[in-house]
Design a protein around this motif. Sequence first.
Motif, PDB file in Angstrom:
ATOM      1  N   SER A  17       0.752  -1.243  -0.037  1.00  0.00           N
ATOM      2  CA  SER A  17      -0.146   0.019  -0.086  1.00  0.00           C
ATOM      3  C   SER A  17       0.662   1.425   0.089  1.00  0.00           C
ATOM      4  O   SER A  17       1.754   1.239   0.977  1.00  0.00           O
ATOM      5  CB  SER A  17      -0.860  -0.020   1.217  1.00  0.00           C
ATOM      6  N   PRO A  18       0.506   2.234  -1.017  1.00  0.00           N
ATOM      7  CA  PRO A  18       1.418   3.548  -1.001  1.00  0.00           C
ATOM      8  C   PRO A  18       0.883   4.523   0.146  1.00  0.00           C
ATOM      9  O   PRO A  18      -0.294   4.078   0.756  1.00  0.00           O
ATOM     10  CB  PRO A  18       1.057   4.098  -2.185  1.00  0.00           C
ATOM     11  N   ALA A  19       1.707   5.329   0.485  1.00  0.00           N
ATOM     12  CA  ALA A  19       1.087   6.282   1.558  1.00  0.00           C
ATOM     13  C   ALA A  19      -0.311   7.023   1.052  1.00  0.00           C
ATOM     14  O   ALA A  19      -0.538   7.274  -0.243  1.00  0.00           O
ATOM     15  CB  ALA A  19       2.227   7.425   1.732  1.00  0.00           C
ATOM     16  N   PRO A  20      -1.086   7.715   1.950  1.00  0.00           N
ATOM     17  CA  PRO A  20      -2.246   8.269   1.571  1.00  0.00           C
ATOM     18  C   PRO A  20      -2.036   9.305   0.367  1.00  0.00           C
ATOM     19  O   PRO A  20      -2.917   9.559  -0.349  1.00  0.00           O
ATOM     20  CB  PRO A  20      -3.012   8.804   2.667  1.00  0.00           C
ATOM     21  N   GLY A  21      -1.022  10.170   0.796  1.00  0.00           N
ATOM     22  CA  GLY A  21      -0.572  11.226  -0.162  1.00  0.00           C
ATOM     23  C   GLY A  21      -0.498  11.034  -1.684  1.00  0.00           C
ATOM     24  O   GLY A  21      -0.910  11.579  -2.527  1.00  0.00           O
ATOM     25  N   VAL A  22       0.144   9.733  -1.748  1.00  0.00           N
ATOM     26  CA  VAL A  22       0.522   8.914  -3.137  1.00  0.00           C
ATOM     27  C   VAL A  22      -0.838   8.745  -3.871  1.00  0.00           C
ATOM     28  O   VAL A  22      -1.015   9.282  -4.940  1.00  0.00           O
ATOM     29  CB  VAL A  22       1.088   8.018  -3.126  1.00  0.00           C
ATOM     30  N   ILE A  23      -1.618   8.290  -3.181  1.00  0.00           N
ATOM     31  CA  ILE A  23      -3.140   8.112  -3.788  1.00  0.00           C
ATOM     32  C   ILE A  23      -3.830   9.615  -3.947  1.00  0.00           C
ATOM     33  O   ILE A  23      -4.533   9.436  -5.105  1.00  0.00           O
ATOM     34  CB  ILE A  23      -4.058   7.039  -2.947  1.00  0.00           C
ATOM     35  N   GLN A  24      -3.875  10.193  -2.948  1.00  0.00           N
ATOM     36  CA  GLN A  24      -4.577  11.497  -3.154  1.00  0.00           C
ATOM     37  C   GLN A  24      -3.920  12.298  -4.524  1.00  0.00           C
ATOM     38  O   GLN A  24      -4.907  12.855  -5.105  1.00  0.00           O
ATOM     39  CB  GLN A  24      -4.511  12.406  -1.825  1.00  0.00           C
ATOM     40  N   ALA A  26      -2.522  11.071  -7.093  1.00  0.00           N
ATOM     41  CA  ALA A  26      -2.781  10.211  -8.036  1.00  0.00           C
ATOM     42  C   ALA A  26      -4.203  10.328  -8.706  1.00  0.00           C
ATOM     43  O   ALA A  26      -4.593  10.260 -10.039  1.00  0.00           O
ATOM     44  CB  ALA A  26      -2.530   8.636  -7.853  1.00  0.00           C
ATOM     45  N   LEU A  27      -5.247  10.583  -7.630  1.00  0.00           N
ATOM     46  CA  LEU A  27      -6.510  10.756  -8.201  1.00  0.00           C
ATOM     47  C   LEU A  27      -6.904  12.331  -8.386  1.00  0.00           C
ATOM     48  O   LEU A  27      -8.044  12.606  -8.874  1.00  0.00           O
ATOM     49  CB  LEU A  27      -7.247  10.196  -6.942  1.00  0.00           C
ATOM     50  N   PHE A  28      -6.158  13.102  -8.066  1.00  0.00           N
ATOM     51  CA  PHE A  28      -6.380  14.533  -8.038  1.00  0.00           C
ATOM     52  C   PHE A  28      -6.798  15.054  -9.461  1.00  0.00           C
ATOM     53  O   PHE A  28      -7.864  15.852  -9.681  1.00  0.00           O
ATOM     54  CB  PHE A  28      -5.295  15.375  -7.639  1.00  0.00           C
ATOM     55  N   ASP A  29      -6.134  14.578 -10.471  1.00  0.00           N
ATOM     56  CA  ASP A  29      -6.563  14.951 -11.798  1.00  0.00           C
ATOM     57  C   ASP A  29      -8.038  14.626 -12.038  1.00  0.00           C
ATOM     58  O   ASP A  29      -8.761  15.446 -12.749  1.00  0.00           O
ATOM     59  CB  ASP A  29      -5.661  14.660 -12.917  1.00  0.00           C
ATOM     60  N   MET A  30      -8.544  13.573 -11.711  1.00  0.00           N
ATOM     61  CA  MET A  30      -9.985  12.895 -11.804  1.00  0.00           C
ATOM     62  C   MET A  30     -10.846  13.603 -11.020  1.00  0.00           C
ATOM     63  O   MET A  30     -12.105  13.920 -11.276  1.00  0.00           O
ATOM     64  CB  MET A  30      -9.762  11.419 -11.717  1.00  0.00           C
ATOM     65  N   ASP A  31     -10.364  13.904  -9.566  1.00  0.00           N
ATOM     66  CA  ASP A  31     -11.451  14.441  -8.798  1.00  0.00           C
ATOM     67  C   ASP A  31     -10.605  15.401  -7.646  1.00  0.00           C
ATOM     68  O   ASP A  31      -9.885  15.107  -6.717  1.00  0.00           O
ATOM     69  CB  ASP A  31     -11.915  13.508  -7.894  1.00  0.00           C
ATOM     70  N   PRO A  32     -10.482  16.972  -8.121  1.00  0.00           N
ATOM     71  CA  PRO A  32      -9.659  17.748  -7.263  1.00  0.00           C
ATOM     72  C   PRO A  32     -10.089  17.819  -5.867  1.00  0.00           C
ATOM     73  O   PRO A  32      -9.465  18.015  -5.031  1.00  0.00           O
ATOM     74  CB  PRO A  32      -9.732  19.097  -7.968  1.00  0.00           C
TER      75      PRO A  32
END
Length: 85
Positions: A17-24, A26-32
Motif C-alpha cells: 500500500s502506498p502512502a495516502p498522499g500518493v493516492i490523493q 494520483a486521483l487529483f486530476d480526476m477529482d480535485p
Amino acid sequence: MKRDDPMEFHIALTDTSPAPGVIQDALFDMDPGVVVDLDMSGLVMRISSIVGTPDLVQVLRQTGWEVAPKQIVQLPSICCGGCGG
C-alpha cells in the motif's frame, strides 16, 4: 465514471500500500476534491471521491497497489447536501 456525490471507499492496507498522499495525488486530476486518509486503527485507507470503483481500481493499480474490486468497500454517499449539489 464519475458520480455527482462523493462516495467513501474503505480499503484494507497491504504490504504494498502506498502512502495516502500518493493516492490523493494520483486521483487529483480526476477529482480535485478527493480526500484520502487512514482510519483510527491505521489499517484501513479511506478515500472520499466522486470517482467510481472501476476508475479507482485503475488509478490504485497505476500507483503499484494491486487492489481487486472485491477489496474495496463502498459506503453510501457522504454528501450532506450543504453545497446545494
